[in-house]
Design a protein around this motif. Structure first.
Motif, PDB file in Angstrom:
ATOM      1  N   ASP A   4       0.806  -1.043  -0.150  1.00  0.00           N
ATOM      2  CA  ASP A   4      -0.025   0.028   0.002  1.00  0.00           C
ATOM      3  C   ASP A   4       0.891   1.085   0.007  1.00  0.00           C
ATOM      4  N   ALA A   5       2.059   1.315   0.630  1.00  0.00           N
ATOM      5  CA  ALA A   5       3.002   2.392   0.796  1.00  0.00           C
ATOM      6  C   ALA A   5       4.451   1.644   1.058  1.00  0.00           C
ATOM      7  N   ILE A   6       5.337   2.418   0.311  1.00  0.00           N
ATOM      8  CA  ILE A   6       6.941   1.702   0.688  1.00  0.00           C
ATOM      9  C   ILE A   6       7.740   3.227   0.546  1.00  0.00           C
ATOM     10  N   ILE A   7       8.784   2.964   0.849  1.00  0.00           N
ATOM     11  CA  ILE A   7      10.019   3.763   0.757  1.00  0.00           C
ATOM     12  C   ILE A   7      11.001   3.212  -0.136  1.00  0.00           C
ATOM     13  N   ASN A   8      11.158   3.978  -1.071  1.00  0.00           N
ATOM     14  CA  ASN A   8      12.332   3.704  -2.041  1.00  0.00           C
ATOM     15  C   ASN A   8      13.384   4.797  -2.012  1.00  0.00           C
ATOM     16  N   VAL A   9      14.699   4.739  -1.936  1.00  0.00           N
ATOM     17  CA  VAL A   9      15.593   5.652  -2.095  1.00  0.00           C
ATOM     18  C   VAL A   9      16.758   5.411  -3.059  1.00  0.00           C
ATOM     19  N   GLY A  10      17.041   6.562  -3.497  1.00  0.00           N
ATOM     20  CA  GLY A  10      17.973   6.589  -4.796  1.00  0.00           C
ATOM     21  C   GLY A  10      18.986   7.349  -4.286  1.00  0.00           C
ATOM     22  N   VAL A  11      20.374   6.606  -4.606  1.00  0.00           N
ATOM     23  CA  VAL A  11      21.649   7.189  -4.033  1.00  0.00           C
ATOM     24  C   VAL A  11      22.658   7.828  -5.164  1.00  0.00           C
ATOM     25  N   SER A  12      23.342   8.796  -5.016  1.00  0.00           N
ATOM     26  CA  SER A  12      24.088   9.146  -6.085  1.00  0.00           C
ATOM     27  C   SER A  12      25.527   9.486  -5.737  1.00  0.00           C
ATOM     28  N   GLY A  13      26.552   9.474  -6.688  1.00  0.00           N
ATOM     29  CA  GLY A  13      27.679   9.851  -6.235  1.00  0.00           C
ATOM     30  C   GLY A  13      28.931   9.557  -7.289  1.00  0.00           C
ATOM     31  N   PRO A  14      28.457  10.349  -8.379  1.00  0.00           N
ATOM     32  CA  PRO A  14      29.621  10.343  -9.459  1.00  0.00           C
ATOM     33  C   PRO A  14      30.906  10.870  -8.995  1.00  0.00           C
ATOM     34  N   GLY A  15      30.807  12.141  -8.324  1.00  0.00           N
ATOM     35  CA  GLY A  15      32.038  12.763  -7.830  1.00  0.00           C
ATOM     36  C   GLY A  15      32.921  11.800  -6.919  1.00  0.00           C
ATOM     37  N   VAL A  16      32.281  11.045  -6.215  1.00  0.00           N
ATOM     38  CA  VAL A  16      33.072  10.161  -5.262  1.00  0.00           C
ATOM     39  C   VAL A  16      33.642   9.259  -6.134  1.00  0.00           C
ATOM     40  N   VAL A  17      33.088   8.649  -7.076  1.00  0.00           N
ATOM     41  CA  VAL A  17      33.724   7.462  -7.910  1.00  0.00           C
ATOM     42  C   VAL A  17      35.047   8.019  -8.481  1.00  0.00           C
ATOM     43  N   LYS A  18      34.694   9.456  -9.237  1.00  0.00           N
ATOM     44  CA  LYS A  18      35.697   9.892 -10.157  1.00  0.00           C
ATOM     45  C   LYS A  18      36.964  10.379  -9.151  1.00  0.00           C
ATOM     46  N   HIS A  19      36.721  10.825  -7.767  1.00  0.00           N
ATOM     47  CA  HIS A  19      38.046  11.027  -6.864  1.00  0.00           C
ATOM     48  C   HIS A  19      38.621   9.814  -6.330  1.00  0.00           C
TER      49      HIS A  19
END
Length: 454
Positions: free
Chosen positions: A213-228
């Motif tokens: 009926d309801a859920i929590i989805n989370v999207g993470v991001s970190g291109p800068g972390v991978v580049k460093h």
């Protein structure tokens, strides 16, 4: 246990390398709102969203403050509205009233975007599906926060070419309807093959019918972390390169896992998935293209780009799945043009073209994303681009998507300015050769032979 070194390392990622949780998205089922009376339906939808999501934004802010982790967006996704509105809506204008209700509810709870003004038509269209699709230009022109997505194909069903043709027309109409606002409506409209039910990212998010009926989805991001991280192993062999990406993706995903568990607990809503995507922004140093160039390309778009992107996408997933038991959504590396300064630079210097981007979508996380094209591009040409991308998804059993923005009144070489998270988009050339005869055929492209698994 997390030791002091790991805590300091995470703090450095946040402060200096653009690490963030891109979104907390609450998925809300509207199936119990279905009603044959349009006014009652709209009231039920408004009441359910404002009840379930009333504390979403504040909870996100509280987690940010307590853990020091930036959470850029708080969003809601809902059941595809073509399913919810079918009993009450007899005209496109009826569906527009629902879009306005969704917009009011989104503003009331303070979220950034609401996804789910959607239809799933990979094998055929119901009357309600078609009415919703035809309402999209008006709906996106008259709302601020609502996003729309249409799934026109899948590996199991093939590609609905009638829907592909219609979406070419709808994208042009949406651009025209929002031309006074830099054709912004098209930035909130995406066409999918193999759309996932649990994607937290806009504009493609909707709450699948298989979800709770309801859920929590989370999207993470970190291109800068991978580049460093890759800068520290510059010149190393592929084994070291891959291990570095995997370890970094693991650390990024653990941050998302923490936020997801806390949001789920505080809101009393089940945790759904972590989408462990590298989602770029226009900020300098937050670019997927920069990662590809750090891997060894002079410019994104050079020979070897598809191989570098395949490596990146795969290692991000391998590292991320070790950090969370529930990984879903799109997960991998996004390659939007307007939202990634490195991609914009590659287009402007002539290294990156639409055809190369299409090749890259065979191995990326989603597809042709946030690409501005000349405003006089024919609807059938847009449909042809959609059909190509849907075929890549169908044959390769992956999610692919198209978010094209015909820039009304602008031509190749001009720039479309959105500002903020959406950035700016250099207008890319499109083939002048016609695909009219292909698009004007009716019916659907059959599912591939490897879809027959039962």
């Amino acid at each position: 246990m997390i030791n002091i070194f790991e805590a300091n390392e995470t703090n450095n990622m946040i402060e200096n390398e653009n690490l963030d949780v891109r979104t907390i998205t609450m998925g809300i089922s509207l199936l119990d709102c279905i009603d044959s009376d349009l006014d009652r339906l709209n009231q039920k939808i408004y009441d359910k969203i404002t009840t379930y999501a009333r504390n979403l934004v504040q909870t996100g802010k509280d987690i940010e403050a307590e853990f020091g982790i930036p959470i850029v967006n708080k969003r809601v996704s809902v059941t595809p509205i073509a399913l919810v509105g079918g009993a009450a809506c007899k005209t496109p204008e009826d569906f527009v009233t629902i879009a306005k209700t969704l917009d009011r509810a989104a503003e009331a709870v303070g979220i950034n975007f609401l996804g789910g003004y959607s239809a799933l038509v990979s094998k055929g269209m119901t009357k309600a599906d078609e009415l919703l699709i035809r309402s999209i230009p008006q709906a996106l022109a008259q709302t601020n926060i609502v996003c729309s997505s249409i799934n026109v194909g899948s590996t199991k069903t093939g590609i609905n070419m009638d829907a592909v043709k219609l979406m070419g027309e709808i994208i042009n109409s949406t651009a025209e309807a929002t031309k006074e606002n830099d054709c912004l409506g098209c930035a909130k409209l995406v066409v999918f093959c193999n759309a996932p039910d649990d994607n937290p990212f806009m504009a493609g998010a909707f709450h699948g019918v298989t979800e709770a009926d309801a859920i929590i989805n989370v999207g993470v991001s970190g291109p800068g972390v991978v580049k460093h991280a890759l800068q520290k192993v510059r010149g190393a062999n592929f084994e070291v390169l891959c291990e570095t990406i995997k370890k970094t993706a693991f650390k990024i995903t653990r941050v998302g896992q923490l936020v997801a568990q806390e949001a789920s607990r505080r809101l009393g809503v089940p945790f759904g998935i972590i989408d462990l995507s590298l989602a770029p922004t226009p900020a300098i140093g937050d670019s997927v293209a920069d990662i590809l160039e750090e891997i060894g390309l002079e410019r994104c778009g050079a020979p070897g780009t598809t191989a570098a992107l395949a490596l990146l996408n795969d290692q991000v997933k391998k590292g991320g799945v070790m950090a969370s038991s529930y990984v879903g959504g799109l997960s991998g590396a996004f390659i939007p043009v307007s939202e990634d300064q490195g991609m914009i630079n590659a287009v402007n210097c002539g290294a990156l073209h639409l055809e190369k981007l299409e090749a890259m979508t065979c191995v990326c996380s989603v597809g042709l994303d946030m690409i501005a094209i000349p405003g006089d591009t024919k609807s059938t040409t847009i449909s042809g681009i959609i059909a190509d991308e849907m075929a890549i998804g169908m044959i390769n059993q992956k999610t692919t998507a198209v978010r094209l923005i015909p820039a009304i009144g602008k031509k190749e070489g001009d720039v479309l300015e959105f500002g903020g998270l959406l950035g700016s988009a250099p207008i890319m050339p499109v083939s002048k050769f016609s695909c009219d005869a292909l698009i004007n055929r009716t019916g659907r492209i059959p599912a591939p032979i490897h879809s027959f698994k039962n």
